[in-house]
Design a protein around this motif. Structure first.
Motif, PDB file in Angstrom:
ATOM      1  N   GLU A 102       0.838  -1.211   0.000  1.00  0.00           N
ATOM      2  CA  GLU A 102       0.000   0.000   0.000  1.00  0.00           C
ATOM      3  C   GLU A 102       0.864   1.249   0.000  1.00  0.00           C
ATOM      4  OE1 GLU A 102      -3.864   1.078   1.838  1.00  0.00           O
ATOM      5  OE2 GLU A 102      -3.335  -0.692   3.039  1.00  0.00           O
ATOM      6  N   VAL A 103       0.377   2.290  -0.642  1.00  0.00           N
ATOM      7  CA  VAL A 103       1.131   3.546  -0.746  1.00  0.00           C
ATOM      8  C   VAL A 103       0.243   4.707  -0.294  1.00  0.00           C
ATOM      9  CG1 VAL A 103       2.416   5.067  -2.307  1.00  0.00           C
ATOM     10  CG2 VAL A 103       2.353   2.602  -2.770  1.00  0.00           C
ATOM     11  N   LEU A 104       0.707   5.487   0.686  1.00  0.00           N
ATOM     12  CA  LEU A 104      -0.050   6.637   1.187  1.00  0.00           C
ATOM     13  C   LEU A 104       0.901   7.824   1.390  1.00  0.00           C
ATOM     14  CD1 LEU A 104      -2.181   4.858   3.962  1.00  0.00           C
ATOM     15  CD2 LEU A 104      -2.953   5.513   1.680  1.00  0.00           C
ATOM     16  N   SER A 105       0.336   8.993   1.727  1.00  0.00           N
ATOM     17  CA  SER A 105       1.209  10.147   1.986  1.00  0.00           C
ATOM     18  C   SER A 105       0.617  11.028   3.078  1.00  0.00           C
ATOM     19  CB  SER A 105       1.389  10.977   0.714  1.00  0.00           C
ATOM     20  OG  SER A 105       0.201  11.685   0.410  1.00  0.00           O
ATOM     21  N   HIS A 106       1.454  11.900   3.584  1.00  0.00           N
ATOM     22  CA  HIS A 106       0.997  12.922   4.538  1.00  0.00           C
ATOM     23  C   HIS A 106       1.915  14.129   4.399  1.00  0.00           C
ATOM     24  CE1 HIS A 106       4.135  12.163   7.794  1.00  0.00           C
ATOM     25  NE2 HIS A 106       4.427  11.300   6.847  1.00  0.00           N
ATOM     26  N   VAL A 107       1.479  15.238   4.995  1.00  0.00           N
ATOM     27  CA  VAL A 107       2.252  16.481   4.876  1.00  0.00           C
ATOM     28  C   VAL A 107       3.107  16.654   6.124  1.00  0.00           C
ATOM     29  CG1 VAL A 107       2.016  18.999   4.814  1.00  0.00           C
ATOM     30  CG2 VAL A 107       0.630  17.556   3.296  1.00  0.00           C
TER      31      VAL A 107
ATOM     32  N   VAL B 174       6.655  20.277   2.405  1.00  0.00           N
ATOM     33  CA  VAL B 174       7.199  18.924   2.227  1.00  0.00           C
ATOM     34  C   VAL B 174       6.105  17.887   2.466  1.00  0.00           C
ATOM     35  CG1 VAL B 174       8.963  17.273   3.011  1.00  0.00           C
ATOM     36  CG2 VAL B 174       9.451  19.727   3.091  1.00  0.00           C
ATOM     37  N   PHE B 175       6.020  16.902   1.580  1.00  0.00           N
ATOM     38  CA  PHE B 175       5.145  15.753   1.813  1.00  0.00           C
ATOM     39  C   PHE B 175       6.014  14.505   1.919  1.00  0.00           C
ATOM     40  CE2 PHE B 175       5.399  16.341  -2.822  1.00  0.00           C
ATOM     41  CZ  PHE B 175       5.938  15.110  -3.187  1.00  0.00           C
ATOM     42  N   GLU B 176       5.467  13.486   2.554  1.00  0.00           N
ATOM     43  CA  GLU B 176       6.177  12.201   2.640  1.00  0.00           C
ATOM     44  C   GLU B 176       5.275  11.105   2.097  1.00  0.00           C
ATOM     45  OE1 GLU B 176       9.032  10.212   5.823  1.00  0.00           O
ATOM     46  OE2 GLU B 176       6.968  10.236   6.542  1.00  0.00           O
ATOM     47  N   VAL B 177       5.795  10.317   1.180  1.00  0.00           N
ATOM     48  CA  VAL B 177       5.068   9.154   0.667  1.00  0.00           C
ATOM     49  C   VAL B 177       5.644   7.916   1.350  1.00  0.00           C
ATOM     50  CG1 VAL B 177       4.473   7.800  -1.379  1.00  0.00           C
ATOM     51  CG2 VAL B 177       4.743  10.270  -1.566  1.00  0.00           C
ATOM     52  N   VAL B 178       4.753   7.064   1.832  1.00  0.00           N
ATOM     53  CA  VAL B 178       5.200   5.844   2.510  1.00  0.00           C
ATOM     54  C   VAL B 178       4.598   4.632   1.801  1.00  0.00           C
ATOM     55  CG1 VAL B 178       5.312   4.624   4.714  1.00  0.00           C
ATOM     56  CG2 VAL B 178       5.290   7.120   4.685  1.00  0.00           C
TER      57      VAL B 178
ATOM     58  N   ALA C 229      -2.053  17.980  -2.062  1.00  0.00           N
ATOM     59  CA  ALA C 229      -2.368  17.491  -3.414  1.00  0.00           C
ATOM     60  C   ALA C 229      -1.124  16.918  -4.078  1.00  0.00           C
ATOM     61  CB  ALA C 229      -2.928  18.630  -4.253  1.00  0.00           C
ATOM     62  N   ALA C 230       0.002  17.593  -3.906  1.00  0.00           N
ATOM     63  CA  ALA C 230       1.252  17.096  -4.496  1.00  0.00           C
ATOM     64  C   ALA C 230       1.611  15.746  -3.877  1.00  0.00           C
ATOM     65  CB  ALA C 230       2.371  18.098  -4.277  1.00  0.00           C
ATOM     66  N   GLY C 231       1.309  15.574  -2.594  1.00  0.00           N
ATOM     67  CA  GLY C 231       1.565  14.285  -1.940  1.00  0.00           C
ATOM     68  C   GLY C 231       0.760  13.168  -2.580  1.00  0.00           C
TER      69      GLY C 231
END
Ligand SMILES: Cc1cc2nc3c(=O)[nH]c(=O)nc-3n(C[C@H](O)[C@H](O)[C@H](O)COP(=O)(O)O)c2cc1C
Length: 390
Positions: free
Chosen positions: A155-160, A216-220, A347-349
């Motif tokens: 699974e792939v998600l993101s947060h700011v 900055v966003f982080e994708v995990v 949104a970029a995340g």
């Protein structure tokens, strides 16, 4: 091989995305794709455009009876704003008096470099394609890549993690990131409500002053097995592929894997993730004390969470524009202003999640192959067994 590209102008009739190389038999969940498109449209500090557009993925090929059939997939996203642009941006020649030139290039946008490159007298066509409206097309096909990865348990998600100067100083767990992504109301996509409020104040501050802000966003990516990507060839390294994929998004100016930036200023003893054994891990019994490597060592996934951060510069269209030059007269003028976002970090995340998912799906299909999901999953499970018996 998984291949993908996009087409479409920001104010044209539609965006189109192509995705080729998926195995047959992958169930395609239309609601999931549309929710991902919705997520890309959220966030405090978006401009008026997002009030006009409600993106829906119109799949025109490659999917029948709800599943992929091994043929290339084409997805169409209608631009609702097209009705306001049919006369000023027609496909046919139209009436030149109705065209809407972008008369003075915006510092930080593609306007001047694009006009010089393509020998345009002004920047209308440049901004039409350089605009991040294009990232909606990537989210549409990225969400199909996510559906493939889901079949493999990934699974792939993101947060700011920051907006302007307001940032988080601690790692955020997968569970908290999932909670943020499941919200039906999105403020700034930050897992810490107190920090998110301060981020909102930062957006309010720049809104008031006619300025803009980055962040900055982080994708995990969770549950990625060890072994995707390789050190054997420079252009097959997973870190390089992810960096290019995330950097390819509009306004991303730096990419960090794991604790990459802090690591450069720290001694090795405080950076490298010590190895243990006899853990109850998903793929192997090896364990790590931390995950400063962000799940990749030597260009190969190592079985830890993959963590990739994207650093966004502030939006370049300013309500109080910077100095520029008129394309026609070459006289000094203020840069052009068109309706614009002020902050786009959440949104970029979401767009970066799509790029990470497409990259991981490509690497997974290179490793496991398969023309049908049955074959892909059988190969995947065989490898997972091999890891368990290592
Ligand atoms: C989701 C998203 C939305 C964006 N919206 C805008 C916008 O409304 N106005 C703007 O000037 N730039 C916006 N940008 C950034 C520009 O598209 C980008 O700065 C421009 O294309 C130049 O590319 P570069 O910044 O990568 O050099 C947005 C970026 C993203 C990721």
């Amino acid at each position: 091989m998984l291949r993908y590209f996009t087409s479409g102008e920001s104010h044209g009739e539609a965006l189109v995305a192509f995705l080729s190389g998926l195995p047959a038999g992958l169930r395609v969940d239309q609601d999931f794709i549309d929710r991902e498109l919705w997520r890309r449209q959220q966030g405090y500090g978006r401009g008026g455009r997002m009030k006009i557009e409600t993106d829906r993925a119109h799949i025109v090929s490659g999917v029948r009876h709800g599943v992929t059939i091994g043929s290339p997939i084409a997805v169409l996203l209608e631009n609702k704003d097209w009705k306001n642009w049919q006369e000023s941006l027609p496909v046919a020649e139209g009436d030149p008096a109705k065209h809407q030139a972008l008369k003075s290039p915006r510092p930080g946008h593609a306007d001047l470099a694009g006009a010089l490159k393509y020998n345009f007298p002004e920047a209308r066509y440049v901004l039409e394609r350089a605009s991040a409206r294009e990232s909606a097309a990537r989210v549409a096909i990225g969400s199909i890549a996510k559906l493939l990865l889901r079949e493999l348990g990934i699974e792939v998600l993101s947060h700011v993690t920051s907006v302007g100067a307001v940032g988080l100083d601690h790692e955020v767990s997968w569970e908290r990131i999932r909670k943020v992504c499941n919200q039906n109301e999105v403020l700034l996509g930050c897992a810490d409500p107190e920090a998110e409020q301060r981020m909102k104040e930062e957006v309010d501050r720049v809104l008031k002053s006619g300025d803009s802000v980055g962040g900055v966003f982080e994708v995990v990516a969770q549950n990625v097995p060890p072994g995707l990507g390789t050190y054997a060839q420079w252009d097959e390294r997973l870190d390089a592929l992810l960096a290019a994929a995330v950097m390819s998004l509009q306004a991303v100016k730096a990419v960090e894997i794991g604790a990459g930036i802090r690591a450069a200023a720290s001694p090795g003893s405080q950076v490298h993730d010590e190895i243990g054994y006899n853990a109850d891990g998903t793929f192997t019994k090896f364990s790590r004390a931390h995950n400063n490597a962000g799940g990749i060592e030597g260009g190969v996934s190592n079985g830890q969470e993959i963590r990739v951060r994207g650093y966004l510069k502030p939006i370049s269209t300013l309500r109080r524009p910077l100095q520029s030059v008129d394309f026609a007269t070459r006289e000094p003028v203020k840069a052009a202003y068109e309706r614009s976002d002020v902050c786009v970090v959440p949104a970029a995340g979401v767009a970066a999640e799509a790029m990470v998912a497409l990259t991981l799906a490509r690497c997974a299909l290179e490793k496991f192959g398969g023309d049908s999901m049955l074959e892909t999953k059988r190969n995947f499970e065989g490898y997972v067994n091999q890891l368990r018996n290592y």
